[in-house]
Write a protein that holds these residues in place. Structure first.
Motif, mmCIF file in Angstrom:
data_model
loop_
_atom_site.group_PDB
_atom_site.id
_atom_site.type_symbol
_atom_site.label_atom_id
_atom_site.label_comp_id
_atom_site.label_asym_id
_atom_site.label_seq_id
_atom_site.Cartn_x
_atom_site.Cartn_y
_atom_site.Cartn_z
ATOM 1 N N ALA A 46 -21.091 -9.344 31.325
ATOM 2 C CA ALA A 46 -20.465 -9.670 32.608
ATOM 3 C C ALA A 46 -19.603 -8.493 32.996
ATOM 4 N N CYS A 47 -19.641 -8.153 34.260
ATOM 5 C CA CYS A 47 -18.941 -6.942 34.663
ATOM 6 C C CYS A 47 -18.497 -7.025 36.119
ATOM 7 N N ASP A 48 -17.307 -6.507 36.396
ATOM 8 C CA ASP A 48 -16.785 -6.442 37.764
ATOM 9 C C ASP A 48 -16.673 -4.985 38.172
ATOM 10 N N ILE A 49 -17.151 -4.662 39.369
ATOM 11 C CA ILE A 49 -16.981 -3.294 39.866
ATOM 12 C C ILE A 49 -16.050 -3.305 41.071
ATOM 13 N N GLY A 50 -14.960 -2.566 40.974
ATOM 14 C CA GLY A 50 -14.032 -2.443 42.097
ATOM 15 C C GLY A 50 -14.006 -1.000 42.568
ATOM 16 N N PHE A 51 -13.211 -0.744 43.613
ATOM 17 C CA PHE A 51 -13.167 0.601 44.174
ATOM 18 C C PHE A 51 -11.754 1.145 44.247
ATOM 19 N N GLU A 52 -11.606 2.412 43.855
ATOM 20 C CA GLU A 52 -10.341 3.129 44.074
ATOM 21 C C GLU A 52 -9.120 2.435 43.471
ATOM 22 N N ASN A 53 -9.300 1.710 42.414
ATOM 23 C CA ASN A 53 -8.161 1.031 41.813
ATOM 24 C C ASN A 53 -7.481 1.958 40.802
ATOM 25 N N ARG A 54 -6.856 3.022 41.335
ATOM 26 C CA ARG A 54 -6.313 4.060 40.464
ATOM 27 C C ARG A 54 -5.130 3.564 39.624
ATOM 28 N N LEU A 55 -4.392 2.594 40.150
ATOM 29 C CA LEU A 55 -3.272 2.062 39.365
ATOM 30 C C LEU A 55 -3.778 1.359 38.111
ATOM 31 N N ALA A 56 -4.897 0.656 38.240
ATOM 32 C CA ALA A 56 -5.439 -0.033 37.064
ATOM 33 C C ALA A 56 -5.920 0.969 36.017
ATOM 34 N N LEU A 57 -6.468 2.102 36.483
ATOM 35 C CA LEU A 57 -6.885 3.130 35.519
ATOM 36 C C LEU A 57 -5.669 3.668 34.770
ATOM 37 N N GLU A 58 -4.558 3.863 35.498
ATOM 38 C CA GLU A 58 -3.353 4.384 34.853
ATOM 39 C C GLU A 58 -2.693 3.360 33.939
ATOM 40 N N ASN A 59 -2.648 2.093 34.368
ATOM 41 C CA ASN A 59 -2.005 1.131 33.456
ATOM 42 C C ASN A 59 -2.860 0.894 32.213
ATOM 43 N N THR A 60 -4.175 1.070 32.354
ATOM 44 C CA THR A 60 -5.051 1.007 31.179
ATOM 45 C C THR A 60 -4.704 2.130 30.204
ATOM 46 N N ARG A 61 -4.478 3.342 30.771
ATOM 47 C CA ARG A 61 -4.137 4.497 29.934
ATOM 48 C C ARG A 61 -2.770 4.290 29.262
ATOM 49 N N LEU A 62 -1.843 3.655 29.984
ATOM 50 C CA LEU A 62 -0.523 3.380 29.389
ATOM 51 C C LEU A 62 -0.662 2.439 28.186
ATOM 52 N N LEU A 63 -1.425 1.353 28.362
ATOM 53 C CA LEU A 63 -1.600 0.408 27.249
ATOM 54 C C LEU A 63 -2.313 1.081 26.086
ATOM 55 N N MET A 64 -3.299 1.938 26.403
ATOM 56 C CA MET A 64 -4.021 2.635 25.341
ATOM 57 C C MET A 64 -3.075 3.533 24.552
ATOM 58 N N CYS A 65 -2.170 4.221 25.252
ATOM 59 C CA CYS A 65 -1.216 5.093 24.564
ATOM 60 C C CYS A 65 -0.300 4.274 23.650
ATOM 61 N N TYR A 66 0.168 3.128 24.128
ATOM 62 C CA TYR A 66 0.982 2.275 23.256
ATOM 63 C C TYR A 66 0.190 1.844 22.025
ATOM 64 N N ALA A 67 -1.077 1.525 22.219
ATOM 65 C CA ALA A 67 -1.898 1.109 21.065
ATOM 66 C C ALA A 67 -2.059 2.255 20.075
ATOM 67 N N MET A 68 -2.142 3.501 20.585
ATOM 68 C CA MET A 68 -2.371 4.646 19.698
ATOM 69 C C MET A 68 -1.150 4.990 18.846
ATOM 70 N N ILE A 69 0.050 4.653 19.329
ATOM 71 C CA ILE A 69 1.261 5.005 18.579
ATOM 72 C C ILE A 69 1.322 4.251 17.255
ATOM 73 N N ASP A 70 0.911 3.007 17.271
ATOM 74 C CA ASP A 70 0.970 2.190 16.055
ATOM 75 C C ASP A 70 -0.247 1.272 16.045
ATOM 76 N N PRO A 71 -1.457 1.874 15.826
ATOM 77 C CA PRO A 71 -2.690 1.120 16.045
ATOM 78 C C PRO A 71 -2.738 -0.171 15.237
ATOM 79 N N THR A 72 -2.300 -0.126 13.996
ATOM 80 C CA THR A 72 -2.466 -1.300 13.157
ATOM 81 C C THR A 72 -1.658 -2.475 13.673
#
Ligand code: CTP
Ligand code: MG
Length: 361
Positions: free
Chosen positions: A137-163
């Motif tokens: 199942a998949c949703d395609i949206g357009f130009e949602n640049r804020l969502a791309l950035e908040n995804t990157r923010l959460l990913m960075c938090y996960a990388m600091i202490d992955p376990t």
């Protein structure tokens, strides 16, 4: 000095949290997507990108949400965002309509274009097949640049202490889905909301903190306004995680089980739902200071009150309450579940039993 009774109690507790931490790792690992599933998803993304480029040659299709931030469970949906780099472009709703037609003609997906939604998207799905036992199942949206950035923010938090971060988040995602409190359409909270609650807890509630505040760290070099703002929202955060891990280490050594127990305790007893706003950017804020108060005396605010029972500030879109869909009943249910979880863990059953009881459907 502890008496023998207290010593026995403390040592029982130590055994319990060691067992529970191990059980949490084991539980979460078997729910991760397989390498095959990830590969199929990447193939689907590439195929869709090729098709979209027949309408908009300068477009890119990027994944965000759980497939991109490291918090993905087996068979989770795929969130895709189409960015168009050329100057003049069609409106999002026209693109949704055109893309819907194209995909309907050219692919085997079930296609549902929603051109008039608040955020226009095309919904796609594939039925289960032998090679893809639970479909896609998949949703395609357009130009949602804020969502791309908040995804990157959460990913960075996960990388600091992955376990610790990933184990907590993934467990809470499964738990909230099985307990039926992960459904913004039915008045409860999205996965994104739960992830923000975990990060808020690890940055602002735990002392010493488990995670630093990436949005408040000093930048390494001067940054310009246009590099850091999207649609008027400041999206800057410290994202050089390799460097960060060389220079910063948490002095909090609690195990994942201790953090989970404390998480449930905090959100069942201590968080101020009536007046507080959880902000990973700025800590605990007041509803009043954001104009999000639930003023019971004034019927004019009825609507605002319904939207602001539970307040979680979006990290970048700071005037957006991520928990705005949570209704009175939804919040009652969510808090009830936090209390139930606390109660189960306080009885210290065998670790495996604790997890299956917590996630009972
Ligand atoms: N998002 C957002 N604002 C919201 C909800 C979601 O910006 N109010 C964006 C975020 O980028 C988030 C993504 O949409 O990472 C996906 O949200 P959600 O589906 O709630 O989280 P997932 O991690 O994808 O969880 P699930 O596996 O349950 O789909
Ligand atoms: Mg998702």
């Amino acid at each position: 000095v502890q008496n023998p009774g207290q010593r026995r109690h403390a040592s029982k507790h130590r055994f319990f949290v060691v067992d529970l931490s191990q059980a949490l790792f084991d539980f979460v690992i078997q729910l991760l997507p397989t390498a095959e599933e990830m590969a199929v998803k990447e193939d689907v993304r590439k195929l869709l990108e090729r098709l979209i480029r027949t309408i908009e040659p300068d477009s890119r299709l990027l994944s965000f949400g759980s497939t991109a931030n490291g918090f993905s469970l087996r068979n989770s949906d795929m969130d895709l965002c189409c960015l168009i780099d050329s100057g003049e472009r069609l409106s999002a709703s026209d693109l949704v309509t055109m893309l819907g037609d194209l995909l309907e003609r050219e692919t085997k997906f079930h296609v549902k274009p929603l051109p008039h939604a608040r955020i226009p998207i095309v919904k796609l799905s594939l039925d289960p097949s032998p090679g893809l036992p639970s479909g896609i199942a998949c949703d395609i949206g357009f130009e949602n640049r804020l969502a791309l950035e908040n995804t990157r923010l959460l990913m960075c938090y996960a990388m600091i202490d992955p376990t610790r971060v990933r184990t907590l988040v993934l467990f809470l995602k499964v738990w909230s889905k099985r307990r039926k409190i992960n459904s913004p359409y039915q008045g409860t909270l999205s996965s994104y909301g739960y992830v923000l609650l975990v990060i808020y807890f690890l940055v602002h509630v735990k002392n010493p903190p488990v995670l630093p505040n990436l949005q408040q760290m000093p930048p390494l070099r001067p940054i310009s306004q246009e590099d850091t703002h999207i649609g008027g929202h400041n999206t800057w955060f410290f994202d050089d995680i390799e460097l960060l891990c060389q220079r910063w280490q948490s002095s909090n050594t609690e195990s994942v089980a201790e953090l989970l127990i404390d998480f449930f305790r905090y959100y069942s007893r201590d968080f101020s739902y009536n007046t507080g706003v959880a902000s990973i950017r700025a800590g605990l804020l007041k509803k009043e200071s954001k104009g999000w108060q639930n003023d019971l005396s004034n019927s004019k605010f009825n609507d605002a009150r319904e939207r602001n029972r539970f307040c979680i500030e979006d990290p970048f879109e700071t005037d957006f309450n991520v928990a705005r869909c949570v209704t009175k009943e939804g919040l009652y249910q969510i808090r009830g579940e936090f209390m139930r979880a606390s109660r189960i863990l306080a009885m210290r059953p065998r670790a495996i039993m604790a997890l299956s009881q917590l996630c009972e459907e």
